[in-house]
Design a protein around this motif. Structure first.
Motif, PDB file in Angstrom:
ATOM      1  N   SER A   1       2.598  -1.111  -6.993  1.00  0.00           N
ATOM      2  CA  SER A   1       3.341  -2.311  -7.353  1.00  0.00           C
ATOM      3  C   SER A   1       2.364  -3.458  -7.583  1.00  0.00           C
ATOM      4  O   SER A   1       1.207  -3.402  -7.148  1.00  0.00           O
TER       5      SER A   1
ATOM      6  N   HIS B   1       7.709  -8.362  -6.181  1.00  0.00           N
ATOM      7  CA  HIS B   1       7.079  -7.097  -6.529  1.00  0.00           C
ATOM      8  C   HIS B   1       7.486  -6.721  -7.949  1.00  0.00           C
ATOM      9  O   HIS B   1       8.641  -6.884  -8.336  1.00  0.00           O
TER      10      HIS B   1
ATOM     11  N   VAL C   1       7.749  -3.019   0.047  1.00  0.00           N
ATOM     12  CA  VAL C   1       7.234  -3.031  -1.321  1.00  0.00           C
ATOM     13  C   VAL C   1       8.080  -2.083  -2.164  1.00  0.00           C
ATOM     14  O   VAL C   1       8.335  -0.947  -1.760  1.00  0.00           O
TER      15      VAL C   1
ATOM     16  N   GLY D   1       7.791   0.045  -5.351  1.00  0.00           N
ATOM     17  CA  GLY D   1       6.715   0.536  -6.201  1.00  0.00           C
ATOM     18  C   GLY D   1       7.163   1.704  -7.047  1.00  0.00           C
ATOM     19  O   GLY D   1       8.320   2.133  -6.994  1.00  0.00           O
TER      20      GLY D   1
ATOM     21  N   LYS E   1      -1.990  -3.932  -1.996  1.00  0.00           N
ATOM     22  CA  LYS E   1      -1.934  -3.157  -0.752  1.00  0.00           C
ATOM     23  C   LYS E   1      -2.650  -1.810  -0.871  1.00  0.00           C
ATOM     24  O   LYS E   1      -2.284  -0.819  -0.218  1.00  0.00           O
TER      25      LYS E   1
ATOM     26  N   ARG F   1       1.992  -7.947  -7.813  1.00  0.00           N
ATOM     27  CA  ARG F   1       2.589  -9.233  -7.462  1.00  0.00           C
ATOM     28  C   ARG F   1       2.835 -10.026  -8.734  1.00  0.00           C
ATOM     29  O   ARG F   1       1.943 -10.184  -9.562  1.00  0.00           O
TER      30      ARG F   1
ATOM     31  N   LYS G   1      11.183   2.215  -2.658  1.00  0.00           N
ATOM     32  CA  LYS G   1      10.922   1.087  -1.758  1.00  0.00           C
ATOM     33  C   LYS G   1      10.346   1.635  -0.459  1.00  0.00           C
ATOM     34  O   LYS G   1      10.908   2.559   0.142  1.00  0.00           O
TER      35      LYS G   1
END
Length: 374
Positions: free
Chosen positions: A169, A176, A234, A236, A274, A171, A225
């Motif tokens: 993901s 997200h 998050v 993704g 992350k 920012r 998620k």
């Protein structure tokens, strides 16, 4: 009477990876064996993250502090554990004598030099809370290299394929963004490049070039998620994407070289954010879907946190405000992780709050659930 014979893990015969003094980027693969049957908490990558930074701290305290606090782009990534982790109910189990693989990358010359010292005095075990992992071997997962070598490598002049094997993901405006838009994907790589290579390119100009000239030829992705890092969730994507250069592209030899260099960098640096907690793990190939393991326990935890947060927000709506929302999410995170068997001490450490505060929040969260049920 039958005597129980303890299972013995063979003493590892490790070889230390070596690379040249000019190396700026390394990708290490550790072969690990669980020394006993053990339950892993869903966010165990926070433990791997902390253990790795502690190892760096033992060699270079200033570098460790810098990796933890001092920069927006981190000079390392770590992966989840690859191998036979068993999901049973709400728990993840490591199996005694089973082999697991763990990846660590270094993206700056300073960190690579530290890793070289570290590997010569590598400890025998990774102390992962209740699941000690014996380090059997460490090898280079990808060739040790430099940014200049990535840039000067022969042009591929064909489509490129990337597989995103853990949720990925980005920012975007405090949210997200779980889609592999070419400009977003390659900006992710360029930020690392500009931070660590010493060969900086104009971010805006390159982004515009990618936007106008890079296409998605095909993809096979799914969204998910997950709970990731020390706090928060998050959304993704995982799966595969094939990128290509438009036949009508604007001629720009410099950016074409950079485009392929960033593709080569991707499996080292990972994609999105992350990546120091196991997200965004990337491979420079097309991997069939069934081989991509979804972190299902992280998904379960994320869903439970989301469910509890909404309940607490509704109950606290009269107070309103951003603080009420933050408290609701914190209560939900503590309660959900406690339901999965994590200790209050461990949760408090991860959330960086006092033990008594975590204990108080847990009590208030349980009381709120009971009030809601009533």
């Amino acid at each position: 009477m039958h005597h129980i014979v303890p299972r013995v893990i063979a003493k590892p015969k490790r070889k230390t990876p070596i690379w040249s003094k000019k190396t700026e980027i390394v990708s290490l693969a550790f072969d690990l064996i669980a020394s006993k049957d053990a339950i892993l908490y869903p966010q165990y990558t926070t433990g791997l993250h902390a253990w790795f930074l502690d190892q760096v701290r033992s060699i270079d305290p200033d570098l460790s502090a810098y990796l933890h606090d001092g920069q927006s782009e981190k000079a390392f990534t770590i992966s989840n554990l690859e191998g036979n982790l068993i999901v049973s109910g709400q728990h993840l189990h490591a199996i005694a004598n089973q082999s697991y693989r763990w990846y660590v990358t270094g993206l700056s010359k300073e960190l690579v030099q530290c890793l070289e010292i570290w590997l010569k005095q590598l400890p025998s075990t990774i102390a992962l809370r209740h699941c000690p992992l014996v380090i059997q071997n460490c090898e280079l997962a990808l060739p040790a290299t430099t940014y200049r070598e990535l840039y000067n490598a022969e042009l591929i002049n064909q489509t490129i394929k990337l597989s995103f094997v853990t949720p990925t993901s980005f920012r975007r405006r405090s949210h997200h963004f779980p889609l592999p838009v070419p400009s977003t994907v390659f900006q992710s790589y360029l930020r690392r490049w500009n931070n660590f290579s010493g060969m900086e390119f104009d971010s805006t100009e390159f982004s515009d070039w990618v936007e106008n000239n890079v296409t998605i030829n095909r993809h096979r992705i799914a969204s998910e998620k997950v709970a990731a890092g020390k706090r928060g969730m998050v959304t993704g994507f995982t799966g595969m994407v094939e990128f290509g250069l438009s036949s009508k592209r604007e001629p720009n030899p410099e950016f074409e070289k950079l485009y392929y260099a960033l593709y080569r960098l991707a499996p080292y640096c990972g994609t999105g954010h992350k990546t120091t907690f196991g997200l965004g793990q990337t491979r420079a190939c097309w991997i069939e879907e069934e081989t991509i393991e979804a972190p299902s326990l992280q998904t379960i935890l994320a869903q439970r946190i989301e469910e509890l947060t909404e309940k607490f927000r509704i109950q606290r709506k009269r107070t309103g405000g951003e603080r009420a929302d933050l408290i609701a999410e914190k209560w939900a995170t503590i309660l959900a992780r406690r339901e999965l068997g994590e200790s209050i001490i461990a949760i408090a450490e991860d959330l960086e709050i006092p033990y008594e505060t975590a204990k108080s929040y847990l009590k208030l969260a349980r009381r709120a659930i009971n009030v809601g049920a009533g």
